[in-house]
Design an enzyme around this catalytic site. Structure first.
Site, PDB file in Angstrom:
ATOM      1  N   THR A   1      62.150 -10.591  41.995  1.00  0.00           N
ATOM      2  CA  THR A   1      61.599 -10.043  40.751  1.00  0.00           C
ATOM      3  C   THR A   1      62.405 -10.636  39.610  1.00  0.00           C
ATOM      4  O   THR A   1      63.539 -11.057  39.809  1.00  0.00           O
ATOM      5  CB  THR A   1      61.772  -8.518  40.682  1.00  0.00           C
ATOM      6  OG1 THR A   1      63.176  -8.250  40.696  1.00  0.00           O
ATOM      7  CG2 THR A   1      61.121  -7.827  41.841  1.00  0.00           C
TER       8      THR A   1
ATOM      9  N   TRP B   1      55.483   9.630  22.541  1.00  0.00           N
ATOM     10  CA  TRP B   1      55.494   8.278  23.078  1.00  0.00           C
ATOM     11  C   TRP B   1      54.320   7.492  22.510  1.00  0.00           C
ATOM     12  O   TRP B   1      53.203   7.997  22.418  1.00  0.00           O
ATOM     13  CB  TRP B   1      55.385   8.308  24.605  1.00  0.00           C
ATOM     14  CG  TRP B   1      56.651   8.694  25.270  1.00  0.00           C
ATOM     15  CD1 TRP B   1      57.781   9.188  24.679  1.00  0.00           C
ATOM     16  CD2 TRP B   1      56.926   8.633  26.667  1.00  0.00           C
ATOM     17  NE1 TRP B   1      58.745   9.432  25.618  1.00  0.00           N
ATOM     18  CE2 TRP B   1      58.254   9.097  26.840  1.00  0.00           C
ATOM     19  CE3 TRP B   1      56.203   8.218  27.789  1.00  0.00           C
ATOM     20  CZ2 TRP B   1      58.858   9.163  28.098  1.00  0.00           C
ATOM     21  CZ3 TRP B   1      56.801   8.280  29.034  1.00  0.00           C
ATOM     22  CH2 TRP B   1      58.121   8.763  29.182  1.00  0.00           C
TER      23      TRP B   1
ATOM     24  N   GLU C   1      57.126  -6.143  44.144  1.00  0.00           N
ATOM     25  CA  GLU C   1      57.520  -5.186  45.186  1.00  0.00           C
ATOM     26  C   GLU C   1      56.332  -4.639  45.969  1.00  0.00           C
ATOM     27  O   GLU C   1      56.504  -3.953  46.959  1.00  0.00           O
ATOM     28  CB  GLU C   1      58.261  -3.997  44.544  1.00  0.00           C
ATOM     29  CG  GLU C   1      59.654  -4.315  44.035  1.00  0.00           C
ATOM     30  CD  GLU C   1      59.662  -4.803  42.591  1.00  0.00           C
ATOM     31  OE1 GLU C   1      58.629  -5.335  42.122  1.00  0.00           O
ATOM     32  OE2 GLU C   1      60.711  -4.649  41.939  1.00  0.00           O
TER      33      GLU C   1
ATOM     34  N   LYS D   1      59.476   5.424  21.432  1.00  0.00           N
ATOM     35  CA  LYS D   1      59.676   6.872  21.329  1.00  0.00           C
ATOM     36  C   LYS D   1      59.839   7.224  19.859  1.00  0.00           C
ATOM     37  O   LYS D   1      60.831   6.919  19.237  1.00  0.00           O
ATOM     38  CB  LYS D   1      60.876   7.297  22.151  1.00  0.00           C
ATOM     39  CG  LYS D   1      60.643   6.964  23.622  1.00  0.00           C
ATOM     40  CD  LYS D   1      61.720   7.484  24.537  1.00  0.00           C
ATOM     41  CE  LYS D   1      61.356   7.159  25.976  1.00  0.00           C
ATOM     42  NZ  LYS D   1      62.003   5.985  26.513  1.00  0.00           N
TER      43      LYS D   1
END
Ligand code: ADP
Length: 549
Positions: A185, A444, A330, A439
């Protein structure tokens, strides 16, 4: 009581054997690194993969050994991939777009013994050769005529190297849990982490992604994986295409709009897959030069959120169905695909487009949930967002060499690092990456949603949104925009355009026009670089702001 059916390990080289036996004449067309387009078949690939395996064995490669590839999507890369699999060695697909130091680090961490390299990337390898501690040989994926002068260890031209052996080779015997491939990754914090796929996980994943409601590929299809084999397992297409007998078109080193258009139309590609950036380049090419996509029926778009403007352009202007997908290294990597299910068949065109902005629902092999920071399950109501977690037979249970320690929760779920909602129909929508979400005043704001809206503006080619520090609100969104060629967008007008499309307090506080937005090695917007560049950006004073909060 156990069932009484046969043991038949799910090992990946069975895929290429099957393709050779049943779909042997199906073409695999590649734009070669040397230039010309080459055509071969699954039968050829299976034969040459055996030569690769036999020759690798002569070089001392055994079960479990790691071998790197630094290569574009071509038939040679596919031969090497299957040769390694059939020997029980591990393909380690290195992303050549990473920094050189990272590439050296990855090869050393994987302990790769041989590196297969395309001509394009020989200079990279030469620059880091002194740092590589385990590499004993470099095989340049070319023939003698194109072989460069190089001091790389035991360097040899691929065609000469495999010509030393015949294809009389019996695949190695091992069980389906054996490691098959290694893909790192991107290391946003610290070093990248290796994801080690097994033969079984690759095989199950390939079967899953092929489904009619997933990527939907079959033996009538001409499939072009533009997504490189060095990105997240090539999205499973190097397995799914031969498994289904789909013909393949491999774009090699050229991924600009004109070259992709040429391959799509010249070879009648019916299904293709890549990140949004590639499709933006293709659509820009079509805008400028005209053209049609008569054979293409499905384009799979993932890796970053697919803006509605891309979906609309493909579907409405070119009659190509867009299949928005989400996944990660993943997860082998496919997690969800946004297919419209019959219970949503009544949606209007407009509502369907809105649905297609979602990343979709998973197949059987991926279970999902969203939780709060304490790990408590959140409702599937389409509005509550939380941490997206997954589990399944093609999801990592730990990283290579234990990097990062324990990665699963008590129920075996892996935290994807994405923030998402799931609606009552099971459609998941990514709100943001947890580290990118803005934020503001305890609420959010989704940077992804703002970017998607901004690219809908007719003057905007690409958009990125980051949070910038603010004394009252903590953070406020800053919109960074690349204008379309020959266009000069007006900042206030862009904000105006967005006004009725997002909540009022989401509207960016300011717009910056830039020549270029930086991208990561996997084609995503590089938010870390933007944050470095614009982290101290001074937002206009409250009064001057285009928005009243
Ligand atoms: P890397 O992190 O190395 O670039 P990955 O392919 O593993 O490569 O990245 C996975 C991440 O990409 C996901 O966790 C998610 O944040 C993002 N992603 C992938 N597909 C989508 C999508 N369709 N919409 C939004 N984000 C996506």
């Amino acid at each position: 009581m156990q069932g009484l059916m046969q043991e038949w390990p799910l090992v990946c080289h069975k895929i290429i054997d099957y393709a050779a036996a049943i779909h042997g004449a199906r073409p695999v067309v590649s734009r070669s690194v040397e230039g010309p387009i080459r055509t071969t078949t699954y039968a050829d690939i299976a034969r040459r993969a055996r030569q690769v395996a036999k020759r690798l064995e002569r070089d001392g490669i055994r079960l479990g050994d790691r071998v790197a590839t630094l290569a574009w999507n071509t038939e040679r890369h596919l031969e090497v991939w299957y040769g390694l699999l059939g020997l029980g060695a591990i393909y380690h697909t290195v992303n050549p777009r990473l920094f050189r130091e990272q590439i050296a680090w990855l090869i050393n961490d994987a302990e790769d013994q041989i590196v297969f390299v395309d001509l394009t990337f020989v200079p990279i390898l030469e620059a880091i050769a002194g740092e590589l501690s385990t590499v004993e040989r470099v095989v340049v994926l070319t023939d003698a005529a194109h072989m460069p002068e190089t001091a790389l260890p035991n360097a040899v031209a691929y065609e000469d190297w495999i010509a030393e052996v015949d294809a009389d080779f019996r695949w190695a015997d091992f069980d389906e849990g054996t490691a098959a491939g290694l893909c790192y990754t991107s290391g946003t914090t610290g070093h990248p982490k290796g994801v080690l796929y097994s033969h079984r996980s690759n095989m199950l994943h390939a079967m899953t992604v092929s489904g009619v409601d997933m990527m939907n590929i079959g033996c009538q299809d001409m499939v072009m994986p533009v997504v490189p084999m060095f990105h997240a397992n090539g999205w499973g297409l190097p397995f799914a295409a031969p498994l289904n007998g789909s013909a393949l078109v491999m774009p090699g080193p050229k991924m600009d709009g004109a070259s992709i258009y040429e391959m799509l139309t010249r070879y009648g590609v019916t299904v293709t897959a890549a990140v949004p950036t590639v499709w933006l380049m293709l659509l820009a090419h079509l805008d400028e030069h005209g053209g049609a996509l008569p054979d293409l029926r499905r384009v799979v778009i993932g890796g970053s959120a697919c803006p509605r403007a891309i979906t609309e352009a493909f579907q409405e202007r070119y009659g190509v169905h867009v299949c928005h997908a989400w996944g990660m290294t993943e997860m082998s990597p496919l997690g969800t695909v946004c297919t419209v299910r019959p219970e949503l068949g009544h949606l209007s065109e407009e509502e369907t487009l809105r649905l297609q902005e979602k990343q979709g629902y998973p197949a059987l092999t991926v279970e999902m949930k969203v939780t709060d920071d304490e790990g408590r399950d959140l409702p599937w109501d389409g509005t509550t967002f939380g941490r997206l977690k997954v589990r399944g037979p093609a999801v990592a249970r730990e990283y290579y060499k234990g990097a990062g320690g324990e990665i699963l929760d008590a129920d075996g779920f892996f935290d994807t690092g994405d923030v998402a909602t799931i609606d009552p129909y099971g459609y998941m929508e990514i709100t943001d990456r947890s580290k990118d979400v803005i934020k503001s005043g305890g609420e959010w704001i989704s940077s992804i949603e703002l970017e998607n809206v901004a690219v809908g503006h007719p003057d905007v080619a690409e958009a990125a949104v980051i949070g910038v520090g603010h004394p009252t609100w903590g953070e406020r969104p800053l919109l960074i925009v690349v204008a379309k060629h020959g266009h000069a967008p007006d900042k206030a007008e862009i904000i105006d355009y967005m006004r009725d499309k997002v909540a009022k307090f989401w509207l960016p506080d300011d717009v910056v026009l830039v020549e270029e937005i930086p991208h990561t090695a996997t084609g995503k917007i590089k938010k870390t670089a933007l944050r470095e560049q614009f982290g101290d950006y001074e937002l206009p004073a409250e009064a001057a702001r285009p928005v009243t909060l």
